[in-house]
Motif scaffolding. Structure first.
Motif, PDB file in Angstrom:
ATOM      1  N   LEU A 230       8.611  -4.990   7.603  1.00 34.57           N
ATOM      2  CA  LEU A 230       7.921  -3.937   6.872  1.00 34.57           C
ATOM      3  C   LEU A 230       8.981  -3.148   6.124  1.00 34.57           C
ATOM      4  CD1 LEU A 230       5.247  -2.398   6.372  1.00 34.57           C
ATOM      5  CD2 LEU A 230       5.838  -0.977   8.332  1.00 34.57           C
ATOM      6  N   HIS A 231       8.812  -3.001   4.826  1.00 34.88           N
ATOM      7  CA  HIS A 231       9.788  -2.309   3.989  1.00 34.88           C
ATOM      8  C   HIS A 231       9.146  -1.037   3.456  1.00 34.88           C
ATOM      9  CE1 HIS A 231      12.307  -5.875   4.202  1.00 34.88           C
ATOM     10  NE2 HIS A 231      11.171  -6.539   4.113  1.00 34.88           N
ATOM     11  N   LEU A 232       9.808   0.106   3.676  1.00 35.00           N
ATOM     12  CA  LEU A 232       9.287   1.415   3.303  1.00 35.00           C
ATOM     13  C   LEU A 232      10.193   2.057   2.264  1.00 35.00           C
ATOM     14  CD1 LEU A 232       8.592   2.651   6.939  1.00 35.00           C
ATOM     15  CD2 LEU A 232       6.938   1.670   5.344  1.00 35.00           C
ATOM     16  N   PHE A 233       9.578   2.633   1.236  1.00 30.38           N
ATOM     17  CA  PHE A 233      10.331   3.279   0.161  1.00 30.38           C
ATOM     18  C   PHE A 233       9.659   4.588  -0.215  1.00 30.38           C
ATOM     19  CE2 PHE A 233      10.734  -1.301  -0.315  1.00 30.38           C
ATOM     20  CZ  PHE A 233      12.106  -1.470  -0.393  1.00 30.38           C
ATOM     21  N   GLY A 234      10.451   5.660  -0.282  1.00 34.77           N
ATOM     22  CA  GLY A 234       9.965   6.947  -0.747  1.00 34.77           C
ATOM     23  C   GLY A 234      10.268   7.134  -2.224  1.00 34.77           C
ATOM     24  N   ALA A 235       9.688   8.164  -2.794  1.00 37.52           N
ATOM     25  CA  ALA A 235       9.891   8.440  -4.222  1.00 37.52           C
ATOM     26  C   ALA A 235      11.367   8.621  -4.586  1.00 37.52           C
ATOM     27  CB  ALA A 235       9.072   9.656  -4.640  1.00 37.52           C
ATOM     28  N   PRO A 236      12.180   9.315  -3.772  1.00 37.09           N
ATOM     29  CA  PRO A 236      13.592   9.453  -4.154  1.00 37.09           C
ATOM     30  C   PRO A 236      14.324   8.111  -4.241  1.00 37.09           C
ATOM     31  CG  PRO A 236      13.024  11.070  -2.484  1.00 37.09           C
ATOM     32  CD  PRO A 236      11.869  10.125  -2.589  1.00 37.09           C
TER      33      PRO A 236
ATOM     34  N   GLU B 132       2.818   5.406  -5.789  1.00 34.69           N
ATOM     35  CA  GLU B 132       1.533   4.900  -6.301  1.00 34.69           C
ATOM     36  C   GLU B 132       1.736   4.085  -7.575  1.00 34.69           C
ATOM     37  OE1 GLU B 132      -2.289   4.017  -6.113  1.00 34.69           O
ATOM     38  OE2 GLU B 132      -1.444   5.449  -4.685  1.00 34.69           O
ATOM     39  N   ASP B 133       2.601   4.549  -8.466  1.00 33.51           N
ATOM     40  CA  ASP B 133       2.887   3.822  -9.709  1.00 33.51           C
ATOM     41  C   ASP B 133       3.574   2.487  -9.428  1.00 33.51           C
ATOM     42  OD1 ASP B 133       1.800   5.981 -11.057  1.00 33.51           O
ATOM     43  OD2 ASP B 133       3.762   6.862 -11.552  1.00 33.51           O
ATOM     44  N   VAL B 134       4.496   2.503  -8.480  1.00 36.66           N
ATOM     45  CA  VAL B 134       5.212   1.275  -8.124  1.00 36.66           C
ATOM     46  C   VAL B 134       4.250   0.279  -7.486  1.00 36.66           C
ATOM     47  CG1 VAL B 134       7.096   0.299  -6.759  1.00 36.66           C
ATOM     48  CG2 VAL B 134       7.391   2.517  -7.879  1.00 36.66           C
ATOM     49  N   ALA B 135       3.389   0.756  -6.592  1.00 41.94           N
ATOM     50  CA  ALA B 135       2.398  -0.124  -5.946  1.00 41.94           C
ATOM     51  C   ALA B 135       1.502  -0.774  -6.995  1.00 41.94           C
ATOM     52  CB  ALA B 135       1.570   0.661  -4.935  1.00 41.94           C
TER      53      ALA B 135
ATOM     54  N   ARG C 159       0.838  -1.200   0.000  1.00 39.14           N
ATOM     55  CA  ARG C 159       0.000   0.000   0.000  1.00 39.14           C
ATOM     56  C   ARG C 159       0.869   1.244   0.000  1.00 39.14           C
ATOM     57  NH1 ARG C 159      -1.928   2.897   4.595  1.00 39.14           N
ATOM     58  NH2 ARG C 159      -0.549   2.620   6.355  1.00 39.14           N
ATOM     59  N   VAL C 160       0.238   2.365  -0.275  1.00 35.09           N
ATOM     60  CA  VAL C 160       0.923   3.654  -0.232  1.00 35.09           C
ATOM     61  C   VAL C 160       0.390   4.410   0.978  1.00 35.09           C
ATOM     62  CG1 VAL C 160       1.342   5.827  -1.420  1.00 35.09           C
ATOM     63  CG2 VAL C 160       1.267   3.700  -2.710  1.00 35.09           C
TER      64      VAL C 160
ATOM     65  N   LEU D 120       4.809   7.061   1.090  1.00 33.92           N
ATOM     66  CA  LEU D 120       5.737   5.949   1.217  1.00 33.92           C
ATOM     67  C   LEU D 120       5.084   4.679   0.712  1.00 33.92           C
ATOM     68  CD1 LEU D 120       7.201   6.413   4.817  1.00 33.92           C
ATOM     69  CD2 LEU D 120       8.369   6.795   2.654  1.00 33.92           C
ATOM     70  N   LEU D 121       5.828   3.917  -0.053  1.00 32.88           N
ATOM     71  CA  LEU D 121       5.382   2.590  -0.446  1.00 32.88           C
ATOM     72  C   LEU D 121       5.678   1.652   0.715  1.00 32.88           C
ATOM     73  CD1 LEU D 121       4.434   0.540  -2.650  1.00 32.88           C
ATOM     74  CD2 LEU D 121       6.872   0.264  -3.175  1.00 32.88           C
ATOM     75  N   GLU D 122       4.668   0.925   1.159  1.00 39.63           N
ATOM     76  CA  GLU D 122       4.837  -0.052   2.235  1.00 39.63           C
ATOM     77  C   GLU D 122       4.666  -1.457   1.672  1.00 39.63           C
ATOM     78  OE1 GLU D 122       2.092   0.503   5.437  1.00 39.63           O
ATOM     79  OE2 GLU D 122       2.906   2.454   5.975  1.00 39.63           O
ATOM     80  N   ILE D 123       5.643  -2.295   1.946  1.00 38.40           N
ATOM     81  CA  ILE D 123       5.537  -3.706   1.601  1.00 38.40           C
ATOM     82  C   ILE D 123       5.589  -4.467   2.917  1.00 38.40           C
ATOM     83  CG2 ILE D 123       6.576  -5.655   0.387  1.00 38.40           C
ATOM     84  CD1 ILE D 123       7.738  -3.623  -1.597  1.00 38.40           C
TER      85      ILE D 123
END
Length: 147
Positions: A112-118, A125-128, A90-91, A103-106
């Motif tokens: 729990l893995h978090l990734f920001g746009a940078p 949202e596109d990655v999710a 989810r975002v 943040l993208l949350e996996i």
């Protein structure tokens, strides 16, 4: 299917390395007599430089294919998570003091893995959306194998 990869934006390591150099240059110019300033700035500069070098040597933060996702962990490690272990993608959107973050949350249960746009070089949202599609394709392949 070829794996999808999301990597750090190219300018980010350069900014971090320039920031480290700027910190040291500022103390060299203005803080010559205070050893505490030197220690603090050198530690901060080395940390920022290490962070920048990590982005140069290990730019891919997230990769995905039909088997699952591979996430960056630690300084330069990777961890593969099969689709069956991923509970949710989810975002997370937040707005605080006029600053909006996504943040993208996996969620893989125990991690729990978090990734920001940078870090992704793309909108979370596109990655999710791409990850959801790959997950659905993976489930379809599993279903076809069991028929």
């Amino acid at each position: 299917m070829a794996p999808h990869q999301w990597r750090v934006k190219p300018a980010l390591p350069a900014v971090k390395l320039l920031g480290a150099a700027a910190l040291i240059a500022l103390v060299a110019a203005f803080g010559r007599r205070d050893p505490v300033q030197w220690v603090l700035v050198v530690v901060a500069g080395l940390g920022l430089a290490a962070w920048g070098f990590r982005d140069l040597i290990h730019p891919v933060r997230l990769a995905a294919d039909i088997t699952g996702v591979t996430v960056a962990v630690g300084f330069a490690g990777r961890r593969h998570l099969p689709w069956s272990r991923i509970e949710r993608i989810r975002v997370d959107r937040r707005a605080r003091r006029g600053i909006r973050s996504e943040l993208l949350e996996i969620d893989a249960g125990e991690s729990l893995h978090l990734f920001g746009a940078p870090e992704l070089g793309a909108a979370p949202e596109d990655v999710a959306r791409a990850l959801q599609q790959l997950s659905e394709q993976s489930q379809g392949a599993v279903d076809r194998d069991h028929q």
